[in-house]
Design an enzyme around this catalytic site. Structure first.
Site, short mmCIF file in Angstrom:
data_model
loop_
_atom_site.label_atom_id
_atom_site.label_comp_id
_atom_site.label_asym_id
_atom_site.label_seq_id
_atom_site.Cartn_x
_atom_site.Cartn_y
_atom_site.Cartn_z
N ALA A 6 0.85 -1.19 0.00
CA ALA A 6 0.00 0.00 0.00
C ALA A 6 0.89 1.24 0.00
CB ALA A 6 -0.92 -0.01 1.21
N GLY A 7 1.09 1.80 -1.18
CA GLY A 7 1.94 2.96 -1.32
C GLY A 7 1.14 4.25 -1.27
N ASN A 8 1.78 5.36 -1.57
CA ASN A 8 1.12 6.66 -1.47
C ASN A 8 0.15 6.93 -2.61
OD1 ASN A 8 2.35 7.82 0.94
ND2 ASN A 8 4.26 7.72 -0.20
N TYR A 103 19.59 2.12 10.61
CA TYR A 103 18.97 3.43 10.82
C TYR A 103 19.11 3.82 12.29
CZ TYR A 103 16.10 6.37 7.71
OH TYR A 103 15.66 7.32 6.82
N ASP A 112 8.39 0.18 3.37
CA ASP A 112 8.52 -0.10 1.94
C ASP A 112 9.99 -0.10 1.52
OD1 ASP A 112 8.68 2.65 2.45
OD2 ASP A 112 7.76 3.20 0.54
N THR A 136 5.94 7.98 -5.91
CA THR A 136 5.54 9.32 -5.49
C THR A 136 6.75 10.08 -4.95
OG1 THR A 136 3.35 8.46 -4.94
CG2 THR A 136 3.95 10.60 -4.03
N THR A 189 9.56 25.36 -22.80
CA THR A 189 9.46 25.34 -21.34
C THR A 189 9.08 23.97 -20.80
OG1 THR A 189 8.86 27.68 -21.31
CG2 THR A 189 8.33 26.41 -19.35
#
Length: 259
Positions: A6-8, A103, A112, A136, A189
């Site tokens: 379940a990602g963003n 960490y 994730d 994301t 651009t």
């Protein structure tokens, strides 16, 4: 077992075949699907069909999208069967799946990212790795040959970068369509925004690999995520695209730990 990433932006799910193993050249699932967050009705139908074909008894979920989505997934799973289904939430750990988590607070490493590194190491054990997930957000993580996590980077994803410029700069068009090949120096651009964003992503990845090679001579880069096909052609270093590293990592961890 049902595996859920379940990602963003997307909810991806997969069911491996019994006894399934993965190799760099062969990453195939018995069942696989992906929906956006607002497509929960589609997800419900897919999981009900899957459950009718072969009942789901265990679910392992990596969720970085927050409690609301987690609650929605729990509620959906409760509709599958009157008998409770074992649902486990994947968390970062001090050590799992061949990865040593260094960490400062192991619990704050995104689950994730941790799963992606487990998946990458399962495909390339004993190698120094740069593991990139281009979604994301773009995450770039480094692993030593013995599986020690050596730290990483997080930067805005490719679309987030381009959308930010398009929405916040006067008179710039919104960029919806990413292209795989474009000149480094654009004469318009929209092209300049695209080139800047893609090369910012590529530059961060290349710098990570170059720096990692100062410590380990044989470094491999694995790239996953929805923006991977757009970034990879613009890299000046070898990089292999592997879809769904998070799901591969969940599968690997599920075979090495009781859920």
């Amino acid at each position: 077992m049902l595996l859920v990433d379940a990602g963003n932006t997307f909810i991806k799910w997969a069911r491996p075949a019994p006894g399934q193993t993965f190799h760099l050249e062969s990453v195939h699932w018995k069942n696989f699907g992906a929906v956006r967050h607002h497509e929960m009705d589609v997800l419900k139908k897919a999981w009900h069909k899957l459950h009718e074909e072969t009942p789901i008894s265990h679910v392992l979920i990596s969720n970085v999208a927050g409690k609301q989505l987690g609650d929605a997934l729990s509620g959906l799973l409760e509709t599958l069967d009157p008998q409770p289904i074992s649902v486990k939430w994947f968390r970062s750990a001090p050590s799992l799946g061949g990865i040593t988590n260094t960490y400062q607070d192991y619990r704050k490493l995104g689950c994730d990212r941790f799963a992606s590194m487990i998946g990458a190491r399962s495909l390339m054990p004993g190698k120094a790795l740069v593991v990139v997930t281009a979604g994301t957000a773009t995450t770039i993580d480094t692993l030593s040959p013995d599986g020690t996590f050596l730290g990483g980077m997080i930067l805005p994803g490719l679309k987030l970068m381009s959308d930010s410029l398009a929405h916040n700069t006067a008179l710039l068009p919104e960029i919806d369509q990413m292209i795989r090949h474009l000149p480094l120096f654009a004469d318009n651009t929209s092209g300049a925004i695209l080139s800047g964003c893609i090369n910012a992503q590529a530059g961060a990845i290349e710098r990570a690999v170059t720096t990692h090679r100062k410590r380990f001579s044989d470094v491999h880069c694995l790239l996953s995520g929805g923006a991977a096909p757009y970034i990879a052609p613009n890299l000046s270093i070898p990089c292999r695209i592997i879809d769904n590293l998070v799901l591969i990592g969940l599968h690997t961890s599920s075979t090495r730990q009781t859920y």
